[in-house]
Write a protein that holds these residues in place. Structure first.
Motif, PDB file in Angstrom:
ATOM      1  N   MET A  27      -5.564  10.342   7.382  1.00 19.60           N
ATOM      2  CA  MET A  27      -5.441   9.745   6.060  1.00 19.60           C
ATOM      3  C   MET A  27      -6.089  10.645   5.018  1.00 19.60           C
ATOM      4  O   MET A  27      -7.199  11.145   5.235  1.00 19.60           O
ATOM      5  N   VAL A  28      -5.410  10.832   3.908  1.00 26.44           N
ATOM      6  CA  VAL A  28      -5.980  11.569   2.780  1.00 26.44           C
ATOM      7  C   VAL A  28      -6.436  10.586   1.708  1.00 26.44           C
ATOM      8  O   VAL A  28      -7.579  10.608   1.276  1.00 26.44           O
ATOM      9  N   ALA A  29      -5.506   9.726   1.299  1.00 25.81           N
ATOM     10  CA  ALA A  29      -5.824   8.739   0.267  1.00 25.81           C
ATOM     11  C   ALA A  29      -4.792   7.623   0.312  1.00 25.81           C
ATOM     12  O   ALA A  29      -3.621   7.878   0.612  1.00 25.81           O
ATOM     13  N   THR A  30      -5.234   6.418   0.028  1.00 21.91           N
ATOM     14  CA  THR A  30      -4.320   5.288  -0.055  1.00 21.91           C
ATOM     15  C   THR A  30      -4.683   4.439  -1.270  1.00 21.91           C
ATOM     16  O   THR A  30      -5.828   4.461  -1.729  1.00 21.91           O
ATOM     17  N   LYS A  31      -3.692   3.728  -1.779  1.00 27.15           N
ATOM     18  CA  LYS A  31      -3.925   2.862  -2.934  1.00 27.15           C
ATOM     19  C   LYS A  31      -3.171   1.567  -2.756  1.00 27.15           C
ATOM     20  O   LYS A  31      -1.952   1.566  -2.565  1.00 27.15           O
ATOM     21  N   ILE A  32      -3.898   0.466  -2.813  1.00 21.60           N
ATOM     22  CA  ILE A  32      -3.304  -0.848  -2.749  1.00 21.60           C
ATOM     23  C   ILE A  32      -2.685  -1.163  -4.106  1.00 21.60           C
ATOM     24  O   ILE A  32      -3.267  -0.859  -5.149  1.00 21.60           O
ATOM     25  N   SER A  33      -1.516  -1.764  -4.121  1.00 21.65           N
ATOM     26  CA  SER A  33      -0.857  -2.109  -5.379  1.00 21.65           C
ATOM     27  C   SER A  33      -1.767  -3.001  -6.210  1.00 21.65           C
ATOM     28  O   SER A  33      -2.165  -4.081  -5.769  1.00 21.65           O
ATOM     29  N   GLY A  34      -2.091  -2.518  -7.403  1.00 22.68           N
ATOM     30  CA  GLY A  34      -2.965  -3.278  -8.279  1.00 22.68           C
ATOM     31  C   GLY A  34      -4.382  -3.420  -7.770  1.00 22.68           C
ATOM     32  O   GLY A  34      -5.137  -4.262  -8.260  1.00 22.68           O
ATOM     33  N   VAL A  51       0.850  -1.187   0.000  1.00 24.96           N
ATOM     34  CA  VAL A  51       0.000   0.000   0.000  1.00 24.96           C
ATOM     35  C   VAL A  51       0.886   1.238   0.000  1.00 24.96           C
ATOM     36  O   VAL A  51       1.910   1.270   0.689  1.00 24.96           O
ATOM     37  N   MET A  52       0.498   2.224  -0.782  1.00 24.22           N
ATOM     38  CA  MET A  52       1.115   3.550  -0.692  1.00 24.22           C
ATOM     39  C   MET A  52       0.005   4.573  -0.550  1.00 24.22           C
ATOM     40  O   MET A  52      -1.107   4.362  -1.042  1.00 24.22           O
ATOM     41  N   GLY A  53       0.334   5.658   0.112  1.00 23.56           N
ATOM     42  CA  GLY A  53      -0.698   6.657   0.279  1.00 23.56           C
ATOM     43  C   GLY A  53      -0.180   7.946   0.872  1.00 23.56           C
ATOM     44  O   GLY A  53       1.034   8.141   1.005  1.00 23.56           O
ATOM     45  N   TRP A  54      -1.119   8.801   1.227  1.00 22.57           N
ATOM     46  CA  TRP A  54      -0.810  10.115   1.769  1.00 22.57           C
ATOM     47  C   TRP A  54      -1.639  10.376   3.017  1.00 22.57           C
ATOM     48  O   TRP A  54      -2.844  10.085   3.045  1.00 22.57           O
ATOM     49  N   TYR A  55      -0.971  10.942   3.991  1.00 24.72           N
ATOM     50  CA  TYR A  55      -1.615  11.451   5.190  1.00 24.72           C
ATOM     51  C   TYR A  55      -1.254  12.927   5.285  1.00 24.72           C
ATOM     52  O   TYR A  55      -0.308  13.388   4.648  1.00 24.72           O
ATOM     53  N   ARG A  56      -1.995  13.645   6.106  1.00 22.54           N
ATOM     54  CA  ARG A  56      -1.652  15.057   6.310  1.00 22.54           C
ATOM     55  C   ARG A  56      -1.892  15.449   7.755  1.00 22.54           C
ATOM     56  O   ARG A  56      -2.728  14.859   8.448  1.00 22.54           O
ATOM     57  N   GLN A  57      -1.145  16.465   8.183  1.00 19.66           N
ATOM     58  CA  GLN A  57      -1.262  16.939   9.560  1.00 19.66           C
ATOM     59  C   GLN A  57      -1.191  18.452   9.566  1.00 19.66           C
ATOM     60  O   GLN A  57      -0.180  19.043   9.153  1.00 19.66           O
TER      61      GLN A  57
END
Length: 119
Positions: free
Chosen positions: A47-54, A33-39
């Protein structure tokens, strides 16, 4: 050891667009999984958005329809396309990855990139 390095933050006008990038580097790793968080100042990291590989993507309700997450062709990069940026999007954005190296899994974070929104 795996490193995540973000780029693309900066000053954006309210209603404008910005693209964040994050690249993972290291040896012999697989990203699940890769994604973005913000503070934002004084607030928790969300959590802002995450994407599982494939696989599937997941977005925070506050960004749906305005922000798009995508992975690079080599699957070791992740992008965050921010459109119709709002003042409440201002924060430090952190890249996140769930990574396996052999039989060991771990979470990794980048150092963060600042997004500032001017009204």
């Amino acid at each position: 050891q795996v490193q995540l390095v973000e780029s693309g933050g900066g000053l954006v006008q309210s209603g404008g667009s910005l693209r964040l990038s994050c690249a993972a580097s290291g040896s012999r790793f697989s990203i699940y999984v890769m994604g973005w968080y913000r503070q934002a100042p004084g607030k928790q990291r969300d959590m802002v958005a995450t994407k599982i590989s494939g696989g599937s993507t997941n977005y925070a309700d506050s960004v749906k329809g305005r922000i798009t997450i995508s992975r690079g062709n080599n699957q070791n990069t992740v992008y965050l396309e921010m459109n119709s940026v709002k003042p409440e999007d201002a924060a430090v954005y952190y890249c996140y990855a769930l990574i396996t190296q052999g039989t060991v899994a771990g979470t990794y974070w980048g150092r963060g990139t600042q997004v500032t929104v001017s009204s």
